[in-house]
Every structure is written in C-alpha cells, then in structure tokens.
Scaffold this active site. Structure first.
Site, PDB file in Angstrom:
ATOM      1  CG  ASP A   1     -13.837  11.259  13.152  1.00 16.18           C
ATOM      2  OD1 ASP A   1     -12.686  12.014  12.977  1.00 16.18           O
ATOM      3  OD2 ASP A   1     -14.874  11.401  12.653  1.00 16.18           O
TER       4      ASP A   1
ATOM      5  CE  LYS B   1      -0.576  10.488  11.349  1.00 14.80           C
ATOM      6  NZ  LYS B   1      -0.465   8.941  11.733  1.00 14.80           N
TER       7      LYS B   1
ATOM      8  CE  LYS C   1      -3.897   2.063   2.454  1.00 12.79           C
ATOM      9  NZ  LYS C   1      -5.004   1.918   3.266  1.00 12.79           N
TER      10      LYS C   1
END
Length: 348
Positions: A263, A227, A164
């Site tokens: 979240d 982030k 990935k």
C-alpha cells in the site's frame, strides 16, 4: 535547503543489491512525547509502524528498484520533462506552502500547508492557504489555534474537506504549543553535522535533530501520516526523504518497484530505503510531474498513447502493448483501492 549531489552508487550494477534491504540504526534516541500528552488511539500504531520500517524494508527480499534502476529512471524522466526541477530548491518565504508541498522555511507553516494540499488540486489548496492567511495573518498560529472552528472552516473552505482539515490544524497547533511552549517546530530544522562518510556524528549537540527523529515527531501529531511528514522533510527541511503520493505510487506499481501487496505507506517505507538519497528529491518531483502530465500511462487516457515509461518497460522487459495496458489498469486500480494507510487512519 541542502543540495544533495547525485549518489555515486546510483550507477551500481543491479547485481550488487543486498539480499536484505536495511538501513543502519540511528545513533539518536527515539522520539519521546511528554508524559502528560494524551494518548491517541492511532498514535501508538503509527509510531510502531514507522519504527519497524525505519531500519528494514517491509519487503526486504524484494529487489527493486536497484540504485541503477532509480538512476536510469531519473535520467529518463529528466530528459522527458526538462522544465521540472530535478535538483533541490531552497525553500522560500515567497512560496505558498500549500502549492509547493511545504517549500517554505517555517516548519509549522510547511506542515499546515501540506495538510491543506491533501486530497485537492493545487489551485484549491493555494486558495485555502491564502484564505487562512487573509483571515488570521500569515503564520499567526495563535490566532488560528484560538479561533472558533467555524471561522477556520470558512477560511479554508475552498480547499475541500474543510471541517476535517480545520480540526486537524487546530489540534496540531494546540499540541505543538503544549509540547514546546510556543507555536514553532523550528527545532526540527537543526540537522546533525555529517561525518566524513556522510552519516550523522555521534555525541553531537542535543539540539540537533536527525531525519528519523524529525519524522517521528511529525507523525506523532494526529492527522499527520508518513507522506505528509516526508513532504515536510524533503521540501522544507532539505532532508533525504521520498514521499509517495498517488502519482508516485501508481508509477512505482507500473514499473514493478513495489510488490503487489504494497500500500502507499509500505511502498514509501520500501522506496525510502531503496532509492539513493541523492536521487530522492529529483525522482519524486519528476514522477509526480510525469504522473500529472502523461495520459499514455493512465487508465483514464485509455492506457494507450505514447509514454516513455511504457517504452522503457517494452525495451527492458519485452512487454507487449496489451500487457502494458493490463499493467496500467492494475496500477490505477490499486491506487483507487490503495487508501493511504488501511490499518491506521492518519491522513486523507
């Protein structure tokens, strides 16, 4: 890297918190992709979400943390962990961008290193970055972009999720070159000059890139979430940004700095607006360090034992030990369920 002095408003009373948490609108135009850039199914959602949170908190009526609370926590953690860097450090070419959350001068290297650091240990991500450099040469982005996918996977295998991450890195490199004609994001390192009030001047050079513009461009690349982009802004570009990783998210929930429905993405948007700029670097580093070291505020440590944050909560809010144990468990459960971005798949 610009050293940010502690914000003088950090000692303000909690009664001074405005009813709605908003940031002044940027005077710079929003980021626009080239007309021929292929659309991503997630890109539009990411940019829309970022735009909505860049001006107003997703929780505008939630009053914590106040500037005073942020300053108090910074002081508490700095005294508890005096060995951690509470003030900004200049990015260095001698650093490993994966181990240091992107604290290197080269912006594209910072981004690649931060991607390699996702969902793995510092040791593994450092080994992955060294493997990439050994295989293709440090910052030889053309060689990485043009390599066979399997060769990139082999080079970074020690970092985990190699398939990935290799795809994300190669796709980002290809898109950077398509947009800018070179493998470089150094244009993001040119910040607008502040005026006397510390805000970006209007009508400045078109080559100057605001914090908002830098964040918008970084998250516009597939595989880059808020982030990761925030880490590049904070550790590479020296901008005022507050990344929320699992440690910061867990401790923010424990401290009551974000509502239960938050979240990690909405928590970061809220905290980036509520924590004074001068405290963002130090508080992020200190919260990550405390989160890694302290077993007293982790369910894996039984939620028992000494912890300066639990002591602070007892003294400030009158919590009993069993109540704190419940809060520790709840914070860790939310992190486990917390998935970085539940509605937009952006990064590990």
């Amino acid at each position: 890297m610009v050293n940010h002095p502690l914000d003088p408003q950090a000692s303000a009373s909690s009664d001074e918190m405005p009813p709605k948490i908003k940031r002044p609108r940027s005077t710079t135009p929003p980021f626009r992709e080239a007309a021929d850039t292929p659309a991503s199914p997630h890109k539009a959602k990411k940019l829309k979400l970022l735009a909505s949170h860049s001006v107003a908190s997703p929780f505008p009526d939630f009053p914590h943390p106040t500037p005073a609370e942020a300053a108090e926590m910074h002081a508490l953690l700095a005294s508890t962990h005096p060995d951690l860097a509470a003030r900004p450090r200049r990015p260095s070419a001698a650093n490993d961008s994966a181990r240091t959350c992107g604290s290197v001068p080269n912006v594209l290297e910072s981004l690649v290193g931060t991607i390699l650091s996702q969902n793995t240990s510092s040791r593994n991500s450092t080994a992955a970055k060294r493997g990439l450099d050994a295989a293709f040469g440090r910052n030889n982005f053309a060689a990485v972009a043009e390599a066979k996918r399997a060769d990139v996977v082999d080079a970074i295998r020690t970092g985990g999720l190699a398939n990935k991450k290799a795809a994300v890195i190669q796709n980002i490199l290809a898109e950077v070159h398509a947009r800018h004609g070179q493998y470089s994001l150094q244009h993001l390192a040119t910040a607008p000059e502040p005026d006397v009030k510390g805000k970006a001047k209007e009508g400045g050079s078109g080559s100057k890139v605001s914090d908002e513009e830098a964040m918008q461009e970084l998250v516009s690349y597939d595989g880059v979430g808020p982030k990761t982009a925030s880490c590049v802004l904070l550790f590479c570009l020296g901008r005022s940004s507050f990344p929320v990783d699992t440690h910061v998210f867990r401790l923010s929930r424990l401290l009551g700095w974000v509502p239960q429905k938050a979240d990690r993405v909405t928590a970061q948007a809220h905290l980036d607006l509520t924590i004074p700029d001068g405290l963002k670097y130090g508080l992020h580093v200190l919260m990550v360090g405390h989160g890694r070291r302290c077993k007293g505020c982790k369910s894996s440590g039984g939620g028992k034992g000494e912890c300066v944050l639990k002591k602070w909560l007892k003294e400030r809010n009158g919590y009993k030990e069993e109540e704190l144990g419940t809060k520790v468990d709840a914070a860790e459960e939310q992190v486990a369920l917390g998935a970085d971005m539940p509605t937009v798949k952006t990064e590990e």
